[in-house]
Design a protein around this motif. Structure first.
Motif, PDB file in Angstrom:
ATOM      1  N   GLY A   1      -2.209  -6.663  -5.728  1.00 36.28           N
ATOM      2  CA  GLY A   1      -2.210  -7.994  -5.118  1.00 36.28           C
ATOM      3  C   GLY A   1      -2.691  -8.025  -3.685  1.00 36.28           C
ATOM      4  N   GLY A   2      -3.069  -6.868  -3.145  1.00 38.78           N
ATOM      5  CA  GLY A   2      -3.596  -6.814  -1.784  1.00 38.78           C
ATOM      6  C   GLY A   2      -2.556  -6.907  -0.690  1.00 38.78           C
ATOM      7  N   ARG A   3      -1.302  -6.634  -1.004  1.00 34.49           N
ATOM      8  CA  ARG A   3      -0.218  -6.807  -0.023  1.00 34.49           C
ATOM      9  C   ARG A   3      -0.382  -5.900   1.198  1.00 34.49           C
ATOM     10  NH1 ARG A   3       5.590  -4.624  -0.314  1.00 34.49           N
ATOM     11  NH2 ARG A   3       6.582  -5.699   1.424  1.00 34.49           N
ATOM     12  N   ILE A   4      -0.676  -4.634   0.973  1.00 34.36           N
ATOM     13  CA  ILE A   4      -0.795  -3.699   2.096  1.00 34.36           C
ATOM     14  C   ILE A   4      -1.977  -4.081   2.976  1.00 34.36           C
ATOM     15  CG2 ILE A   4      -1.298  -1.294   2.716  1.00 34.36           C
ATOM     16  CD1 ILE A   4       0.280  -0.537   0.149  1.00 34.36           C
ATOM     17  N   GLY A   5      -3.124  -4.343   2.363  1.00 34.55           N
ATOM     18  CA  GLY A   5      -4.300  -4.749   3.131  1.00 34.55           C
ATOM     19  C   GLY A   5      -4.068  -6.039   3.893  1.00 34.55           C
ATOM     20  N   SER A   6      -3.412  -6.988   3.266  1.00 32.68           N
ATOM     21  CA  SER A   6      -3.115  -8.272   3.924  1.00 32.68           C
ATOM     22  C   SER A   6      -2.182  -8.090   5.108  1.00 32.68           C
ATOM     23  CB  SER A   6      -2.489  -9.254   2.934  1.00 32.68           C
ATOM     24  OG  SER A   6      -3.406  -9.560   1.927  1.00 32.68           O
ATOM     25  N   MET A   7      -1.144  -7.283   4.913  1.00 32.86           N
ATOM     26  CA  MET A   7      -0.206  -7.029   6.011  1.00 32.86           C
ATOM     27  C   MET A   7      -0.915  -6.355   7.174  1.00 32.86           C
ATOM     28  SD  MET A   7       3.312  -5.824   4.115  1.00 32.86           S
ATOM     29  CE  MET A   7       4.191  -5.566   5.670  1.00 32.86           C
ATOM     30  N   PHE A   8      -1.759  -5.381   6.866  1.00 34.25           N
ATOM     31  CA  PHE A   8      -2.506  -4.707   7.922  1.00 34.25           C
ATOM     32  C   PHE A   8      -3.401  -5.701   8.663  1.00 34.25           C
ATOM     33  CE2 PHE A   8      -6.423  -2.961   9.511  1.00 34.25           C
ATOM     34  CZ  PHE A   8      -5.951  -2.014  10.408  1.00 34.25           C
ATOM     35  N   LEU A   9      -4.156  -6.493   7.913  1.00 30.63           N
ATOM     36  CA  LEU A   9      -5.100  -7.431   8.532  1.00 30.63           C
ATOM     37  C   LEU A   9      -4.397  -8.491   9.372  1.00 30.63           C
ATOM     38  CD1 LEU A   9      -7.616  -7.692   5.600  1.00 30.63           C
ATOM     39  CD2 LEU A   9      -8.099  -6.795   7.896  1.00 30.63           C
ATOM     40  N   GLU A  10      -3.267  -8.999   8.911  1.00 34.69           N
ATOM     41  CA  GLU A  10      -2.510  -9.967   9.709  1.00 34.69           C
ATOM     42  C   GLU A  10      -2.094  -9.346  11.033  1.00 34.69           C
ATOM     43  OE1 GLU A  10       0.727 -11.313   7.260  1.00 34.69           O
ATOM     44  OE2 GLU A  10      -0.603 -12.468   5.960  1.00 34.69           O
TER      45      GLU A  10
END
Length: 139
Positions: free
Chosen positions: A10-19
Protein backbone atom coordinates in the motif's frame (compact mmCIF):
# COMPACT_ATOMS: atom_id res chain seq x y z
CA UNK A 1 21.03 14.66 -5.40
CA UNK A 2 18.42 12.25 -6.80
CA UNK A 3 16.45 10.33 -4.18
CA UNK A 4 14.47 7.31 -5.39
CA UNK A 5 11.79 6.05 -3.02
CA UNK A 6 10.64 2.49 -3.73
CA UNK A 7 7.73 0.79 -2.02
CA UNK A 8 5.09 -1.84 -2.63
CA UNK A 9 1.92 -3.15 -1.04
CA UNK A 10 0.00 0.00 0.00
CA UNK A 11 3.01 2.32 -0.07
CA UNK A 12 2.89 3.10 3.66
CA UNK A 13 6.65 3.21 4.24
CA UNK A 14 7.32 5.30 1.13
CA UNK A 15 4.47 7.66 1.98
CA UNK A 16 5.66 8.12 5.55
CA UNK A 17 9.18 8.82 4.34
CA UNK A 18 8.01 11.31 1.71
CA UNK A 19 5.74 13.18 4.14
CA UNK A 20 8.64 13.55 6.56
CA UNK A 21 11.05 14.44 3.75
CA UNK A 22 8.83 17.23 2.47
CA UNK A 23 8.87 18.79 5.96
CA UNK A 24 12.68 19.10 5.88
CA UNK A 25 12.57 21.86 3.30
CA UNK A 26 15.29 20.07 1.30
CA UNK A 27 13.39 20.43 -1.96
CA UNK A 28 16.55 21.26 -3.93
CA UNK A 29 16.96 17.50 -4.31
CA UNK A 30 15.13 15.53 -6.98
CA UNK A 31 12.75 12.95 -5.52
CA UNK A 32 11.00 10.21 -7.50
CA UNK A 33 8.47 7.74 -6.13
CA UNK A 34 8.50 4.29 -7.70
CA UNK A 35 5.81 1.82 -6.69
CA UNK A 36 5.89 -1.88 -7.33
CA UNK A 37 2.12 -1.55 -7.83
CA UNK A 38 -0.25 1.32 -8.62
CA UNK A 39 -1.65 1.55 -5.08
CA UNK A 40 1.83 2.13 -3.65
CA UNK A 41 2.63 4.72 -6.31
CA UNK A 42 -0.66 6.57 -5.76
CA UNK A 43 -0.12 6.66 -2.02
CA UNK A 44 3.39 8.08 -2.38
CA UNK A 45 2.33 10.67 -4.94
CA UNK A 46 -0.39 11.91 -2.59
CA UNK A 47 2.20 12.25 0.16
CA UNK A 48 4.71 14.29 -1.80
CA UNK A 49 3.45 15.45 -5.18
CA UNK A 50 6.73 14.37 -6.75
CA UNK A 51 7.16 12.56 -10.07
CA UNK A 52 6.41 8.87 -9.91
CA UNK A 53 5.93 5.67 -11.87
CA UNK A 54 4.93 2.07 -11.36
CA UNK A 55 6.57 -1.24 -12.15
CA UNK A 56 9.76 -2.98 -13.05
CA UNK A 57 11.08 -0.74 -15.82
CA UNK A 58 10.89 2.50 -13.77
CA UNK A 59 12.91 0.75 -11.05
CA UNK A 60 15.53 -0.35 -13.58
CA UNK A 61 15.79 3.08 -15.23
CA UNK A 62 15.84 5.19 -12.07
CA UNK A 63 18.23 2.95 -10.13
CA UNK A 64 20.91 3.74 -12.74
CA UNK A 65 21.34 7.37 -11.76
CA UNK A 66 19.89 7.60 -8.25
CA UNK A 67 22.20 8.93 -5.56
CA UNK A 68 20.06 7.49 -2.76
CA UNK A 69 17.47 4.70 -2.82
CA UNK A 70 15.03 4.50 0.09
CA UNK A 71 12.58 1.72 0.86
CA UNK A 72 11.81 -1.33 2.96
CA UNK A 73 14.64 -3.83 3.18
CA UNK A 74 12.71 -6.22 0.94
CA UNK A 75 13.43 -4.11 -2.15
CA UNK A 76 16.82 -5.79 -2.44
CA UNK A 77 15.41 -9.33 -2.19
CA UNK A 78 13.88 -11.04 -5.21
CA UNK A 79 10.24 -12.08 -4.80
CA UNK A 80 9.80 -10.10 -1.58
CA UNK A 81 6.84 -7.88 -0.66
CA UNK A 82 4.58 -10.84 -1.42
CA UNK A 83 6.21 -11.31 -4.81
CA UNK A 84 6.01 -7.68 -5.95
CA UNK A 85 9.78 -7.25 -6.17
CA UNK A 86 10.97 -9.07 -9.27
CA UNK A 87 14.48 -10.50 -9.50
CA UNK A 88 15.39 -7.74 -12.00
CA UNK A 89 14.15 -5.04 -9.61
CA UNK A 90 16.11 -6.46 -6.68
CA UNK A 91 19.27 -6.78 -8.79
CA UNK A 92 18.93 -3.23 -10.16
CA UNK A 93 18.52 -1.74 -6.70
CA UNK A 94 21.21 -3.86 -5.03
CA UNK A 95 23.61 -3.22 -7.93
CA UNK A 96 22.98 0.50 -8.15
CA UNK A 97 25.86 2.76 -7.14
CA UNK A 98 23.36 4.68 -4.98
CA UNK A 99 23.50 4.69 -1.21
CA UNK A 100 20.69 2.45 0.03
CA UNK A 101 18.65 3.56 3.02
CA UNK A 102 16.77 0.39 3.88
CA UNK A 103 13.98 0.44 6.44
CA UNK A 104 14.18 -2.83 8.38
CA UNK A 105 10.80 -4.51 8.50
CA UNK A 106 10.78 -7.78 10.40
CA UNK A 107 8.17 -9.48 8.25
CA UNK A 108 7.96 -11.44 5.01
CA UNK A 109 10.63 -13.75 6.44
CA UNK A 110 13.33 -11.05 6.47
CA UNK A 111 14.38 -10.79 10.10
CA UNK A 112 16.92 -8.05 10.81
CA UNK A 113 18.91 -8.71 13.96
CA UNK A 114 19.70 -5.78 16.22
CA UNK A 115 16.74 -3.68 15.17
CA UNK A 116 14.59 -4.54 18.16
CA UNK A 117 11.09 -3.16 18.40
CA UNK A 118 11.66 0.32 17.02
CA UNK A 119 8.57 2.08 15.77
CA UNK A 120 8.32 2.69 12.03
CA UNK A 121 8.08 6.45 12.60
CA UNK A 122 11.44 6.43 14.43
CA UNK A 123 13.06 4.49 11.61
CA UNK A 124 11.67 6.95 9.04
CA UNK A 125 12.97 9.89 11.11
CA UNK A 126 16.43 8.35 11.17
CA UNK A 127 16.36 7.72 7.41
CA UNK A 128 15.42 11.34 6.69
CA UNK A 129 18.10 12.65 9.06
CA UNK A 130 20.78 10.54 7.38
CA UNK A 131 19.85 11.72 3.89
CA UNK A 132 19.75 15.37 4.99
CA UNK A 133 23.24 14.92 6.44
CA UNK A 134 24.44 13.27 3.21
CA UNK A 135 23.13 16.25 1.22
CA UNK A 136 24.91 18.68 3.53
CA UNK A 137 28.18 16.77 3.18
CA UNK A 138 27.97 17.06 -0.63
CA UNK A 139 27.89 20.86 -0.49
Amino acid sequence: MKIMVVDGQGGRIGSMFLEKWMKTGAQEHTVVAIGTNSAATTSMLKAAGCPGATGENPVLVNARDADVIVGPIGIIAADSLLGEVTPKMAAAIAGSPAKKILIPMNNCDHIVMGVGDQKLAALIDEAVERIVKMGEERK
